[in-house]
Design a protein around this motif. Structure first.
Motif, mmCIF file in Angstrom:
data_model
loop_
_atom_site.group_PDB
_atom_site.id
_atom_site.type_symbol
_atom_site.label_atom_id
_atom_site.label_comp_id
_atom_site.label_asym_id
_atom_site.label_seq_id
_atom_site.Cartn_x
_atom_site.Cartn_y
_atom_site.Cartn_z
ATOM 1 N N ILE A 250 -4.809 15.744 -5.105
ATOM 2 C CA ILE A 250 -4.501 14.738 -6.132
ATOM 3 C C ILE A 250 -5.780 14.260 -6.855
ATOM 4 O O ILE A 250 -5.855 14.313 -8.085
ATOM 5 C CB ILE A 250 -3.761 13.537 -5.488
ATOM 6 N N VAL B 1 -8.103 4.264 -2.338
ATOM 7 C CA VAL B 1 -6.963 4.223 -3.256
ATOM 8 C C VAL B 1 -6.589 5.649 -3.636
ATOM 9 O O VAL B 1 -7.305 6.597 -3.296
ATOM 10 C CB VAL B 1 -7.332 3.440 -4.545
ATOM 11 N N THR B 2 -5.504 5.783 -4.352
ATOM 12 C CA THR B 2 -5.182 7.086 -4.911
ATOM 13 C C THR B 2 -5.811 7.158 -6.310
ATOM 14 O O THR B 2 -6.473 6.208 -6.746
ATOM 15 C CB THR B 2 -3.654 7.337 -4.895
ATOM 16 N N LEU C 120 -2.923 0.722 -4.022
ATOM 17 C CA LEU C 120 -3.493 2.076 -4.084
ATOM 18 C C LEU C 120 -3.844 2.446 -5.515
ATOM 19 O O LEU C 120 -4.249 3.572 -5.796
ATOM 20 C CB LEU C 120 -2.515 3.091 -3.488
ATOM 21 N N ASP D 47 4.756 3.314 0.643
ATOM 22 C CA ASP D 47 5.713 3.458 1.750
ATOM 23 C C ASP D 47 6.595 2.228 1.922
ATOM 24 O O ASP D 47 7.004 1.905 3.031
ATOM 25 C CB ASP D 47 4.989 3.740 3.086
ATOM 26 N N ASN E 72 1.619 13.875 -3.178
ATOM 27 C CA ASN E 72 1.153 12.938 -2.135
ATOM 28 C C ASN E 72 2.245 11.920 -1.818
ATOM 29 O O ASN E 72 2.216 11.275 -0.782
ATOM 30 C CB ASN E 72 -0.133 12.210 -2.564
ATOM 31 N N ALA E 73 3.199 11.756 -2.731
ATOM 32 C CA ALA E 73 4.299 10.820 -2.507
ATOM 33 C C ALA E 73 5.353 11.485 -1.625
ATOM 34 O O ALA E 73 5.471 12.713 -1.620
ATOM 35 C CB ALA E 73 4.930 10.416 -3.832
ATOM 36 N N TRP F 230 0.825 -1.215 0.000
ATOM 37 C CA TRP F 230 0.000 0.000 0.000
ATOM 38 C C TRP F 230 0.860 1.266 0.000
ATOM 39 O O TRP F 230 0.477 2.276 0.584
ATOM 40 C CB TRP F 230 -0.900 0.013 1.238
ATOM 41 N N ARG G 270 1.282 11.328 9.358
ATOM 42 C CA ARG G 270 0.285 10.459 10.002
ATOM 43 C C ARG G 270 0.919 9.124 10.418
ATOM 44 O O ARG G 270 1.724 8.564 9.663
ATOM 45 C CB ARG G 270 -0.844 10.134 9.011
ATOM 46 N N GLN H 229 3.503 5.566 -4.432
ATOM 47 C CA GLN H 229 2.414 4.795 -3.820
ATOM 48 C C GLN H 229 2.653 3.282 -4.025
ATOM 49 O O GLN H 229 3.787 2.859 -4.067
ATOM 50 C CB GLN H 229 1.040 5.236 -4.336
ATOM 51 N N ILE I 55 -12.005 9.129 2.753
ATOM 52 C CA ILE I 55 -11.007 8.246 2.143
ATOM 53 C C ILE I 55 -9.715 8.346 2.963
ATOM 54 O O ILE I 55 -8.929 7.416 3.030
ATOM 55 C CB ILE I 55 -10.704 8.682 0.676
ATOM 56 N N GLY I 56 -9.543 9.518 3.591
ATOM 57 C CA GLY I 56 -8.291 9.762 4.320
ATOM 58 C C GLY I 56 -7.188 10.152 3.357
ATOM 59 O O GLY I 56 -6.079 9.623 3.417
ATOM 60 N N THR I 57 -7.495 11.064 2.429
ATOM 61 C CA THR I 57 -6.495 11.450 1.423
ATOM 62 C C THR I 57 -5.393 12.286 2.073
ATOM 63 O O THR I 57 -5.512 12.701 3.229
ATOM 64 C CB THR I 57 -7.113 12.303 0.284
ATOM 65 N N THR I 58 -4.354 12.544 1.296
ATOM 66 C CA THR I 58 -3.241 13.361 1.807
ATOM 67 C C THR I 58 -3.582 14.855 1.730
ATOM 68 O O THR I 58 -2.778 15.690 2.128
ATOM 69 C CB THR I 58 -1.963 13.103 0.988
ATOM 70 N N VAL J 261 -1.573 3.667 5.190
ATOM 71 C CA VAL J 261 -2.105 4.885 5.807
ATOM 72 C C VAL J 261 -3.485 5.141 5.224
ATOM 73 O O VAL J 261 -3.807 4.644 4.152
ATOM 74 C CB VAL J 261 -1.215 6.138 5.601
ATOM 75 N N GLY J 262 -4.272 5.911 5.926
ATOM 76 C CA GLY J 262 -5.623 6.177 5.444
ATOM 77 C C GLY J 262 -6.546 5.023 5.811
ATOM 78 O O GLY J 262 -6.164 4.088 6.522
HETATM 79 P P1 IMP Z 1 -4.558 10.779 -2.196
HETATM 80 O O1 IMP Z 1 -3.539 10.121 -3.049
HETATM 81 O O2 IMP Z 1 -4.044 11.983 -1.450
HETATM 82 O O3 IMP Z 1 -5.839 11.080 -2.930
HETATM 83 O O4 IMP Z 1 -4.972 9.735 -1.047
HETATM 84 C C1 IMP Z 1 -5.713 8.566 -1.335
HETATM 85 C C2 IMP Z 1 -5.239 7.385 -0.489
HETATM 86 O O5 IMP Z 1 -3.922 7.027 -0.880
HETATM 87 C C3 IMP Z 1 -5.164 7.666 1.021
HETATM 88 O O6 IMP Z 1 -5.461 6.479 1.730
HETATM 89 C C4 IMP Z 1 -3.699 8.021 1.215
HETATM 90 O O7 IMP Z 1 -3.279 7.803 2.540
HETATM 91 C C5 IMP Z 1 -3.048 7.061 0.244
HETATM 92 N N1 IMP Z 1 -1.729 7.537 -0.204
HETATM 93 C C6 IMP Z 1 -1.462 8.511 -1.077
HETATM 94 N N2 IMP Z 1 -0.138 8.653 -1.244
HETATM 95 C C7 IMP Z 1 0.453 7.734 -0.474
HETATM 96 C C8 IMP Z 1 1.820 7.347 -0.248
HETATM 97 O O8 IMP Z 1 2.771 7.882 -0.814
HETATM 98 N N3 IMP Z 1 2.000 6.329 0.621
HETATM 99 C C9 IMP Z 1 0.994 5.675 1.227
HETATM 100 N N4 IMP Z 1 -0.295 5.995 1.050
HETATM 101 C C10 IMP Z 1 -0.564 7.013 0.199
#
Ligand code: IMP
Length: 426
Positions: free
Chosen positions: A129, A235-236, A225, A13, A38-39, A11, A300, A221, A122-125, A270-271
């Motif tokens: 994104i 997911v992203t 994801l 990291d 987000n990375a 997932w 987080r 990611q 969703i718990g996005t960053t 995460v998330g």
């Molecule tokens: P978003 O990419 O910000 O839209 O987040 C969507 C989901 O992907 C959330 O659960 C985030 O925690 C997860 N996510 C996004 N980028 C990463 C990353 O680099 N590592 C781990 N989880 C990520």
């Protein structure tokens, strides 16, 4: 062999930054193909720590061409800050190239991401994104090339879009909107400072591959994801899987020679969303502290659990993995015994394949095998032979369950703490 894709097998990291950085030493070219700020990659060189979000890890090598592909959504403010931060530390970034086709993450995307996530959970960053990719697909986004062109048609489309986004922000969320002229001036200025880096990156990559150079595609990611093949909707919004490397850089699949899946020796996420091997008690907390499992981008705390071989087999299938890179093995040093999930139990039945239905996954219980731990500090080990036999057995079990051999094992965050079994560009 010349073109290698590195992907996260779990997932995210998984320690991709470290492995990418290690391979980038040899590569002529490193390309990011999806995701955005987000990375978060931490690269350690000696006592120096570099936090990278948008720029490929290869940037530390002045002769390595570093590409931000068209599949990456670019927050221009963050990218400018990242370049300035590196330059302050003596890394000139003259080897950076950004695709003209990269969609831009606008300030309104970040605002909407934050507002929407309060409801969608969703718990996005909160880096904008999802909204930026949604606008790209909806054909109402803006590419760096559009902004640099500065034509009236861009300005008209942009004005209409700011008005539309203001409607959403003001009417639905009763929050303050954006001033079109201020936003236009801001994005024009930010794009201008990136102009010298902007290029036709698909052609640059094609030329590098044709010339027999070593090209590394750096995934962000992880497999689970992925917007299509991950644990949707948690997911992203992009394609971290190996197939994403082609779409996200403009390179055909026949140019790819090898796909390396990076897997942590345990599992984190995460998330929100299901996580069958999650450990809620002291063992999970131990992994979090020892493995420093806190988000590079958001800080987080990451959820932690045992290694899940069902996920690894899925990653092998979806990405066509040819090799594994197993990271953070040293984090398991003190355990007297370790568990690996080999299958899921669902309504009394054993599932060996990762379910494609989230409601099934939510009800899956892990079936474990137990393996003796090594209870020794392995952080100074430099070859597989030097590893305690239990650690070698743990690796062999992972290889057997995944059906793919390891090429790299990492036993600590530093570049030197990397055991390489064979050259990945061979
Ligand atoms: P978003 O990419 O910000 O839209 O987040 C969507 C989901 O992907 C959330 O659960 C985030 O925690 C997860 N996510 C996004 N980028 C990463 C990353 O680099 N590592 C781990 N989880 C990520």
């Amino acid at each position: 062999m010349s073109a290698v894709v590195l992907v996260g097998a779990q997932w995210g990291d998984e320690g991709k930054g470290k492995i990418t950085d290690f391979l980038a030493r040899e590569a002529n070219c490193v390309a990011r193909y999806q995701g955005g700020s987000n990375a978060g990659h931490t690269v350690e060189v000696g006592n120096d720590k570099f936090m990278l979000h948008l720029i490929p890890s290869g940037i530390l090598y002045p002769d390595t061409l570093c590409i931000v592909g068209n599949g990456v959504v670019v927050d221009m403010q963050k990218l400018n800050e990242e370049i300035a931060g590196l330059q302050k530390r003596g890394i000139d970034c003259n080897n950076l190239r950004i695709s003209l086709r990269s969609p831009v993450v606008m300030p309104y995307h970040k605002k909407i991401d934050e507002l929407e996530d309060r409801h969608t959970k969703i718990g996005t960053t909160k880096r904008g994104i999802g909204p930026a990719y949604a606008d790209k697909t909806n054909r109402i986004g803006f590419r760096i090339g559009d902004i640099l062109g500065g034509h009236d048609c861009f300005k008209e489309r942009f004005k209409a879009q700011v008005e539309y986004k203001n409607l959403i922000i003001k009417e639905i969320y009763q929050e303050e909107g954006f001033n079109y002229q201020e936003l236009l001036d801001q994005v024009m200025e930010q794009a201008e400072s990136l102009r010298k880096y902007v290029a036709d990156t698909s052609y640059l990559l094609y030329s590098a591959i044709k010339a027999g150079q070593k090209v590394l595609f750096e995934g962000a990611q992880g497999t689970l994801l992925d917007i299509d093949h991950g644990t949707y909707p948690y997911v992203t919004s992009s394609h971290p899987i190996a197939g994403g490397a082609c779409v996200g850089t403009g390179i055909g699949p026949t140019f790819i020679d090898r796909v390396i899946g990076i897997a942590k020796a345990y599992t984190t996420r995460v998330g929100e969303g299901p996580f069958p091997t999650e450990l809620h008690g002291a063992e999970g907390e131990y992994l979090r502290q020892k493995g420093a499992e806190f988000g590079t981008t958001t800080g987080r705390p990451r959820r932690c659990g045992w290694l899940d071989a069902v996920i690894l087999r899925y990653a092998v299938r979806i990405n066509g993995l040819t090799d594994l890179a197993i990271t953070k093995l040293d984090v398991l040093d003190e355990f007297a015994s370790l568990k690996i999930c080999t299958a899921y139990r669902y309504k009394g039945e054993l599932l060996y394949e990762f379910p494609d239905n989230l409601s099934i996954l939510e009800e899956c219980e892990p079936e474990y095998i137990e393996i003796p731990g090594w209870q020794k500090d392995i952080s100074g080990v430099t070859s597989l032979e030097e590893l305690p036999v239990q650690a070698r057995d743990y690796i062999a079990k992972i290889e057997e369950l995944a059906g793919v051999k390891q090429a790299v094992v990492a036993v600590g965050p530093n570049r030197k703490q990397t055991i390489v079994s064979h050259n990945m560009f061979d």
